[in-house]
Design an enzyme around this catalytic site. Sequence first.
Site, PDB file in Angstrom:
ATOM      1  N   HIS A  84      34.936  25.858  18.397  1.00 37.46           N
ATOM      2  CA  HIS A  84      35.329  24.802  18.932  1.00 37.46           C
ATOM      3  C   HIS A  84      34.477  23.628  18.517  1.00 37.46           C
ATOM      4  O   HIS A  84      33.325  23.740  18.840  1.00 37.46           O
ATOM      5  CB  HIS A  84      35.539  24.620  20.439  1.00 37.46           C
ATOM      6  CG  HIS A  84      36.592  25.424  21.060  1.00 37.46           C
ATOM      7  ND1 HIS A  84      37.244  25.554  22.194  1.00 37.46           N
ATOM      8  CD2 HIS A  84      37.456  26.458  20.810  1.00 37.46           C
ATOM      9  CE1 HIS A  84      38.099  26.289  22.459  1.00 37.46           C
ATOM     10  NE2 HIS A  84      38.264  26.842  21.554  1.00 37.46           N
ATOM     11  N   TYR A 122      37.401  19.505  30.847  1.00 37.83           N
ATOM     12  CA  TYR A 122      36.726  19.450  32.148  1.00 37.83           C
ATOM     13  C   TYR A 122      37.281  18.310  32.922  1.00 37.83           C
ATOM     14  O   TYR A 122      37.254  17.011  32.412  1.00 37.83           O
ATOM     15  CB  TYR A 122      35.293  19.364  32.087  1.00 37.83           C
ATOM     16  CG  TYR A 122      34.486  20.633  31.333  1.00 37.83           C
ATOM     17  CD1 TYR A 122      34.469  20.865  30.024  1.00 37.83           C
ATOM     18  CD2 TYR A 122      33.774  21.411  32.266  1.00 37.83           C
ATOM     19  CE1 TYR A 122      33.842  21.864  29.482  1.00 37.83           C
ATOM     20  CE2 TYR A 122      33.215  22.403  31.833  1.00 37.83           C
ATOM     21  CZ  TYR A 122      33.125  22.619  30.393  1.00 37.83           C
ATOM     22  OH  TYR A 122      32.421  23.786  29.823  1.00 37.83           O
ATOM     23  N   PRO A 147      28.400  26.959  36.974  1.00 40.39           N
ATOM     24  CA  PRO A 147      29.157  27.180  35.723  1.00 40.39           C
ATOM     25  C   PRO A 147      29.517  26.049  34.833  1.00 40.39           C
ATOM     26  O   PRO A 147      29.814  26.198  33.659  1.00 40.39           O
ATOM     27  CB  PRO A 147      30.416  28.077  36.036  1.00 40.39           C
ATOM     28  CG  PRO A 147      30.693  27.692  37.419  1.00 40.39           C
ATOM     29  CD  PRO A 147      29.068  27.444  38.131  1.00 40.39           C
ATOM     30  N   LYS A 170      26.519  27.456  30.754  1.00 39.71           N
ATOM     31  CA  LYS A 170      25.162  27.856  30.328  1.00 39.71           C
ATOM     32  C   LYS A 170      24.667  29.285  30.920  1.00 39.71           C
ATOM     33  O   LYS A 170      23.646  29.598  30.178  1.00 39.71           O
ATOM     34  CB  LYS A 170      24.166  26.658  30.788  1.00 39.71           C
ATOM     35  CG  LYS A 170      24.715  25.378  30.115  1.00 39.71           C
ATOM     36  CD  LYS A 170      24.253  25.332  28.645  1.00 39.71           C
ATOM     37  CE  LYS A 170      24.706  24.128  28.208  1.00 39.71           C
ATOM     38  NZ  LYS A 170      25.029  24.222  26.607  1.00 39.71           N
ATOM     39  N   TYR A 174      25.555  20.167  25.215  1.00 42.72           N
ATOM     40  CA  TYR A 174      26.670  21.359  25.411  1.00 42.72           C
ATOM     41  C   TYR A 174      26.496  22.390  24.165  1.00 42.72           C
ATOM     42  O   TYR A 174      26.647  23.508  24.603  1.00 42.72           O
ATOM     43  CB  TYR A 174      27.998  20.715  25.526  1.00 42.72           C
ATOM     44  CG  TYR A 174      29.173  21.282  25.850  1.00 42.72           C
ATOM     45  CD1 TYR A 174      29.252  21.450  27.250  1.00 42.72           C
ATOM     46  CD2 TYR A 174      29.667  22.141  24.804  1.00 42.72           C
ATOM     47  CE1 TYR A 174      30.370  22.418  27.444  1.00 42.72           C
ATOM     48  CE2 TYR A 174      30.862  22.803  25.339  1.00 42.72           C
ATOM     49  CZ  TYR A 174      31.189  23.154  26.531  1.00 42.72           C
ATOM     50  OH  TYR A 174      32.287  23.805  27.097  1.00 42.72           O
TER      51      TYR A 174
HETATM   52  C1  PHB Z   1      35.189  29.994  30.977  1.00 45.37           C
HETATM   53  O1  PHB Z   1      35.976  30.141  30.069  1.00 45.37           O
HETATM   54  O2  PHB Z   1      35.366  31.145  31.681  1.00 45.37           O
HETATM   55  C2  PHB Z   1      34.529  28.819  31.275  1.00 45.37           C
HETATM   56  C3  PHB Z   1      34.224  27.721  29.978  1.00 45.37           C
HETATM   57  C4  PHB Z   1      33.654  26.743  30.328  1.00 45.37           C
HETATM   58  C5  PHB Z   1      32.756  26.708  31.461  1.00 45.37           C
HETATM   59  C6  PHB Z   1      32.866  27.649  32.582  1.00 45.37           C
HETATM   60  C7  PHB Z   1      33.651  28.942  32.341  1.00 45.37           C
HETATM   61  O3  PHB Z   1      31.973  25.856  31.704  1.00 45.37           O
END
Ligand code: PHB
Length: 402
Positions: free
Chosen positions: A75, A204, A296, A300, A394
Amino acid sequence: MQIIHTKVVIVGAGPSGLLLGQLLSLHGIDNIIVELKSAEYVGQRIRAGILEQGTVDLLRASGVGARMDEIGIPHDGFELAYYGKRFRIDLNKLTGGKNVMCYGQTEVTHDLMEARAEKGLATYYESSNVQINDILSRHPSVSFEHNGTSYRLQCDYVAGCDGFHGVSRQTIPEEKRTEIERVYPFGWLGVLSDTPPVNHELIYAKHERGFALASMRSPTRSRYYIQVPSTDTVDQWSDDAFWEELKKRLPKDCADKLITGPSIEKSIAPLRSFVCEPMQYGRLALVGDAAHIVPPTGAKGLNLAAADVGLLHKLLCKVYVDKEEHQFTRYSELALERVWQTERFSWWLSNMLHDFSGDNTESMEKLLFDRFMNAELSFYLSNETGMKLIAEQYVGLSHVEI
Ligand code: PHB
Ligand code: APR
């Protein structure tokens, strides 16, 4: 009682323990893993799915990168949706060519378990009564029961890779450790479904109704999350209720094209920031979730664990290959520097993207926090320097060089 000698005993066969075992074995450093659960249970746990560049590099260097490179999805960016308005963080452009890899932790675990099994390295799954002994001496040991037999593994070092609820951290006397913690008043309700992802990159979303995340595992498998009060239980959330709520929180054009389907996994994860200082005691080193937890937001957890492993294995190589025994004592100080940077980023991103109003009682503190976090996010998104700071964190800070 069976007594076995090895160099390093690894407690816990999660991603931390398995990756450390793999790296140590590559350098000819004998190790044995002791795990509470069955191999099947460990292999099926559903966790996050975004790997930083440094984690990807480490997995490749460990010789377990082939399947990731084949089916993982690189990505180059992700989106932050701010009350319906979409902002793209162009990771590649903002970091001078770095990106992240979308590849589930379940797959990482699978690849590491296969590599270990292929090498015929010892892993005692379904062990009970695991205890770490004499950790301040030069000859520590780990004792446990397995299939009705008592074992004692005599070793030089113990790697505590047994997660937040493990025994390793408890082995450090209470007065010798400081545990710093924040528990957030909400959790993430996650759904895995065999439906195509709503967007080719992660979104997000900050919304008045609370945070939402659109993620994925493959072109045909999606992972979605919504913020829920920590008092909610999974039974309260039917699939329909979940999809309805998710649609309300995603930007409208996404909600309109969201394809829903039955959940194949649904769970609520609490959010916590936690660090244990120091991360070592005598000949014990704490690695991954045993030493720290991040919320989450920002994905990280696994990456921070991988960075610990990268560092510890380098130090153990110095100890065994270069015969520099004192190098082991540097672990905690070196690891904690990166841990705190990452804890700070995960906390900051969580603060900005979630709704903290909770029980709807309005206090001046809550109002101020809400307004400041909105101002903070719109400030960072309004200029390239702000976006660059988000992008650099990130994709992940570089691993510690020793
Ligand atoms: C996930 O795909 O489970 C996932 C992706 C990004 C995050 C947290 C979980 O920040
Ligand atoms: N003895 C042996 N093994 C134990 C014990 C014990 N007393 N207690 C727990 N374990 C095992 C657990 O069953 C689990 O398999 O230790 C393992 C710890 O694995 P994780 O919790 O996955 O922790 P870690 O390997 O550090 O993984 C890093 O990154 O994305 C995050 O939280 C996520 O799991 C992830 C973590």
